[in-house]
Design an enzyme around this catalytic site. Structure first.
Site, PDB file in Angstrom:
ATOM      1  N   ASP A 154     -13.627  24.360  19.435  1.00 26.06           N
ATOM      2  CA  ASP A 154     -12.673  24.573  18.340  1.00 26.06           C
ATOM      3  C   ASP A 154     -11.512  25.456  18.825  1.00 26.06           C
ATOM      4  O   ASP A 154     -11.687  26.251  19.746  1.00 26.06           O
ATOM      5  CB  ASP A 154     -13.455  25.249  17.192  1.00 26.06           C
ATOM      6  CG  ASP A 154     -12.759  25.134  15.851  1.00 26.06           C
ATOM      7  OD1 ASP A 154     -11.794  24.362  15.733  1.00 26.06           O
ATOM      8  OD2 ASP A 154     -13.207  25.821  14.905  1.00 26.06           O
ATOM      9  N   ASP A 214      -4.941  23.950  20.289  1.00 28.63           N
ATOM     10  CA  ASP A 214      -4.230  24.441  19.114  1.00 28.63           C
ATOM     11  C   ASP A 214      -2.893  25.049  19.506  1.00 28.63           C
ATOM     12  O   ASP A 214      -2.808  26.210  19.878  1.00 28.63           O
ATOM     13  CB  ASP A 214      -5.101  25.477  18.392  1.00 28.63           C
ATOM     14  CG  ASP A 214      -4.435  25.991  17.125  1.00 28.63           C
ATOM     15  OD1 ASP A 214      -3.250  25.646  16.886  1.00 28.63           O
ATOM     16  OD2 ASP A 214      -5.088  26.730  16.369  1.00 28.63           O
ATOM     17  N   GLU A 250      -3.114  19.770  16.996  1.00 26.56           N
ATOM     18  CA  GLU A 250      -2.797  20.424  15.719  1.00 26.56           C
ATOM     19  C   GLU A 250      -1.301  20.579  15.576  1.00 26.56           C
ATOM     20  O   GLU A 250      -0.627  20.992  16.520  1.00 26.56           O
ATOM     21  CB  GLU A 250      -3.369  21.842  15.695  1.00 26.56           C
ATOM     22  CG  GLU A 250      -4.839  21.886  15.866  1.00 26.56           C
ATOM     23  CD  GLU A 250      -5.469  22.870  14.886  1.00 26.56           C
ATOM     24  OE1 GLU A 250      -6.686  22.979  14.928  1.00 26.56           O
ATOM     25  OE2 GLU A 250      -4.746  23.496  14.078  1.00 26.56           O
ATOM     26  N   ASN A 286     -16.008  27.215   8.062  1.00 23.76           N
ATOM     27  CA  ASN A 286     -16.511  28.356   8.820  1.00 23.76           C
ATOM     28  C   ASN A 286     -16.732  29.553   7.899  1.00 23.76           C
ATOM     29  O   ASN A 286     -17.841  30.054   7.772  1.00 23.76           O
ATOM     30  CB  ASN A 286     -15.531  28.696   9.964  1.00 23.76           C
ATOM     31  CG  ASN A 286     -16.120  29.688  10.960  1.00 23.76           C
ATOM     32  OD1 ASN A 286     -17.237  30.169  10.801  1.00 23.76           O
ATOM     33  ND2 ASN A 286     -15.376  30.007  11.994  1.00 23.76           N
TER      34      ASN A 286
HETATM   35 ZN   LIG Z   1      -9.694  25.434  12.233  1.00 22.75          ZN
END
Ligand SMILES: [Zn+2]
Length: 284
Positions: A81, A103, A135, A235
């Site tokens: 992630d 990201d 992203e 999360n």
């Molecule tokens: Zn995220």
């Protein structure tokens, strides 16, 4: 065993989403796996850079592989992630993650495209099965309880999404569509922009990923899935369940010192949250 890409296509056809839950320890891993197995649905375990440093990259891969092997190739997958550098993307691919997210949402779009593209090229060169997610659009960065909406939160435009996906060749795309990382403490989450999700799905034709879904309503999440979201990330809500259950367990058992006894209630609390979310994502 079918790979993650095949499970994603299957979810897309069925109009459901695969749940993605972050873990920081073995308690979290067991909680997520138990919940998924009890419902018979595939699941993705996420470890961000911080979580990866705490668990260990090789350890994370070995743990997920062990669970698969012990459970007749159960579809439990591992995702790197929010990864902020090409170096750490390469590391995750090299050690055997099933998917990785670069990201670059905080970077200017051209720089984001350039690095994401390098991540995709590296993935294709090393391992044909590993999936790369990109992203675009800033949605905040921390999975915690917030007192206000993170500054600089954006909405990804359809044109930018199309350009980004076309130029990078990502397998999965995470747009900013009203979602935020973390969860607001004293007020409801902003609503998701379902129309924008639909437009981005039509313009890009890649499976979309919804980040920061903690705090979003069942109605919003299910409408987002119908509009093209295929993976949903949770999360913060799991972290809160862990913290609250552990705090209570420590307070209730002041003389207990065995971690496996003290941590049992937090595994159960996390499992309960994950199971509720998986029911929503799978419409069951
Ligand atoms: Zn995220």
């Amino acid at each position: 065993m079918k790979n993650l890409k095949e499970y994603i296509s299957e979810a897309r056809e069925k109009g459901v989403a695969i749940g993605h839950f972050n873990i920081s320890n073995i308690e979290g891993l067991h909680a997520v796996f138990n919940a998924a197995k009890s419902l018979g649905v595939p699941v993705i375990i996420g470890v961000s850079e911080g979580e990866r440093d705490f668990v260990g990259v090789h350890e994370a891969v070995a743990l997920v592989k062990a669970i698969r092997a012990e459970n007749n190739d159960y579809p439990v997958f591992l995702n790197a992630d929010h990864t902020y550098s090409l170096g750490r993307v390469k590391e995750a691919i090299d050690v055997g993650f099933d998917a990785v997210i670069f990201d670059g949402a905080k970077l200017p779009i051209d720089e984001n495209i350039q690095i994401t593209k390098q991540c995709v090229e590296y993935a294709r060169e090393k391992n044909l099965e590993v999936l790369v997610e990109g992203e675009l659009g800033y949605i905040g960065q921390s999975s915690k309880l917030l007192s206000e909406i993170p500054k600089g939160v954006e909405l990804t435009s359809v044109e930018d999404a199309k350009k980004f996906v076309g130029e990078t060749g990502v397998d999965l795309f995470a747009p900013a569509v009203g979602n935020i990382h973390g969860m607001l403490k004293d007020m409801p989450e902003p609503r998701l922009n379902i129309e924008r999700i639909k437009e981005i799905t039509e313009a890009t034709n890649v499976p979309l990923v919804l980040h920061g879904a903690s705090g979003n309503t069942k109605e919003d999440i299910q409408a987002a899935i119908k509009a093209g979201i295929v993976i949903v990330h949770i999360n913060t809500e799991v972290r809160v369940a862990y913290r609250d259950a552990l705090r209570k367990s420590l307070a209730d058992n002041p003389d207990e010192v065995a971690p496996y006894k003290l941590n049992k209630p937090d595994v159960e609390a996390m499992e309960k949250v994950v199971k509720e979310k998986l029911r929503i994502f799978n419409f069951i």
